[in-house]
Design a protein around this motif. Structure first.
Motif, PDB file in Angstrom:
ATOM      1  N   MET A 116      39.569  47.527  94.904  1.00 46.41           N
ATOM      2  CA  MET A 116      40.667  47.550  93.916  1.00 46.41           C
ATOM      3  C   MET A 116      40.406  48.601  92.835  1.00 46.41           C
ATOM      4  O   MET A 116      41.328  49.266  92.361  1.00 46.41           O
ATOM      5  N   GLU A 117      39.149  48.728  92.458  1.00 48.61           N
ATOM      6  CA  GLU A 117      38.778  49.701  91.436  1.00 48.61           C
ATOM      7  C   GLU A 117      39.145  51.120  91.902  1.00 48.61           C
ATOM      8  O   GLU A 117      39.672  51.920  91.133  1.00 48.61           O
ATOM      9  N   GLU A 118      38.909  51.387  93.188  1.00 41.60           N
ATOM     10  CA  GLU A 118      39.177  52.727  93.714  1.00 41.60           C
ATOM     11  C   GLU A 118      40.658  53.093  93.726  1.00 41.60           C
ATOM     12  O   GLU A 118      41.000  54.269  93.722  1.00 41.60           O
ATOM     13  N   VAL A 119      41.520  52.096  93.778  1.00 42.25           N
ATOM     14  CA  VAL A 119      42.965  52.395  93.873  1.00 42.25           C
ATOM     15  C   VAL A 119      43.734  51.919  92.638  1.00 42.25           C
ATOM     16  O   VAL A 119      44.963  51.804  92.669  1.00 42.25           O
ATOM     17  N   LYS A 120      42.989  51.652  91.564  1.00 44.68           N
ATOM     18  CA  LYS A 120      43.653  51.015  90.413  1.00 44.68           C
ATOM     19  C   LYS A 120      44.773  51.871  89.815  1.00 44.68           C
ATOM     20  O   LYS A 120      45.730  51.339  89.259  1.00 44.68           O
TER      21      LYS A 120
END
Ligand code: ADP
Ligand code: MN
Ligand code: MN
Length: 366
Positions: A116-120
């Protein structure tokens, strides 16, 4: 213990729950059982009310994994109000670490959080539809033994019949008190519950969580499951998330996951939704294997008017017999979200959310 005795105990506990306990605060830590299917919880006293999850210290729990009694560390990740003992007490959803300090193998949150962090920047939103069946203590669906089988406009039905979504009337559905109480408790707690529906089976219900951004969905969905178990204790029933309680073609429980990004929600977003569906089609078998147990899901996903086929990917607008559905209103507005109808009711929402973003939103150049 009979259901009557349990009800008396529930009444007897009320004056104690009203006793003042401030400045102390009871914090119930919630984590996931090693089989990945059930929430667990235990409570400790803090000297004062935590203002945020950062104020809640780590805790430990012992549990059996592969016949070995082992210890895990509970890491608080999201705080809710406790709807059972009320303010200032808390429910705290936790991640779990093993003795080496790495994520416990049955706890899939940290991997999901990384994805999720990578696509936030794309602001991924999720909405989860949790179907479940209320079971009596004798392990039969609640109500099926005591009451006549439900009837519909076309006459009496067998225990396996679907009564239809949205029915009212005691001859058709059972357990509304439980579902309503769970709804209230979730709203009080701060769980993002977006609604409830009675489902096809007479004691079968659904609640919806969302929309939630990123990792939030799994935290809210697992806390809602925990609250459901606790509410059910008070009513003398047990929730079952089993996706295929009965070997009958009309009987199954799903865990649909709705998914969108900011681009999908913006004007013209439908093309982004189509692109995501194309990517999902490429990894269909991988996803059904990840989402749940193959034996149950082959029986649940038989194709036909209510479900898609286990082995083949399909999608359509406003259809419920496909792997992925574009809701009718999304099609007409040209933007919105898609619904992945393949996850079973006992899926781990962290796993499903992670699979969706990793498949639909690959990193640049990936
Ligand atoms: P169904 O039409 O399949 O019965 P529900 O109304 O039961 O769907 O559930 C839809 C879920 O999708 C809800 O949890 C809702 O909060 C969520 N949702 C709504 N809009 C979005 C969106 N743009 N992205 C992701 N989820 C969404
Ligand atoms: Mn629904
Ligand atoms: Mn649905």
């Amino acid at each position: 213990m009979s259901t009557n005795t349990m009800c008396l105990h529930r009444l007897a506990r009320m004056p104690y729950l009203a006793l003042p306990t401030v400045p102390h605060c009871q914090v119930t830590y919630i984590w996931i059982s090693p089989c990945g299917k059930f929430p667990k919880g235990k409570t400790r006293t803090l000297d004062s009310e935590p203002q945020s999850v950062a104020d809640v210290p780590r805790f430990n729990a012992t549990l059996w994994i592969d016949d070995v009694l082992t210890e895990i560390t509970l890491v608080p990740v999201r705080m809710f109000r406790d709807p059972f003992t009320r303010d200032p007490n808390k429910l705290v959803m936790c991640d779990a670490l093993d003795l080496q300090g790495t994520p416990a193998q049955f706890h899939r949150r940290s991997e999901c959080a990384k994805a999720m962090e990578e696509v936030k920047d794309q602001k991924p939103w999720f909405g989860f539809e949790q179907e479940f069946t209320l079971m009596a203590l004798d392990q039969h669906p609640f109500g099926w033994r005591d009451d006549p089988y439900p009837t519909t406009r076309t006459g009496p039905r067998t225990p396996y019949s679907r009564t239809g979504v949205g029915e009212v009337g005691l001859e058709k559905i059972w357990g509304r008190d439980v579902s309503l109480s769970h709804y209230q408790a979730c709203l009080y707690a701060g769980v993002k519950i977006s609604g409830i529906t009675n489902e096809g089976g007479p004691a079968q219900w659904e609640f919806q969580i969302g929309p939630c951004e990123g990792i939030e969905l799994g935290d809210h969905a697992w806390t809602a499951r925990y609250i459901l178990f606790r509410v059910c204790e008070d009513f003398g029933v047990i929730p079952s998330f089993h996706p295929k309680l009965f070997d009958h073609p009309l009987w199954s429980s799903d865990g649909h996951m709705n998914f969108s990004t900011e681009a999908m929600r913006s004007p013209g977003g439908l093309t982004r939704i189509h692109a995501a569906i194309e990517r999902l089609a490429q990894r269909h078998m991988e996803h059904v294997a990840l989402y749940g147990d193959e034996h149950n899901n082959r029986k649940r996903m038989i194709g036909g008017s209510l479900s898609s086929a286990f082995d083949t990917f399909s999608w359509r607008t406003a259809s419920r017999s496909v792997s992925v559905r574009i809701p009718g209103h999304v099609h007409s507005e040209g933007r919105g979200y898609l619904e992945d109808r393949r996850p079973p009711s006992d899926c781990d929402p962290y796993v499903v959310c992670q699979a969706l973003v990793e498949t639909c939103l690959p990193p640049p150049g990936g």
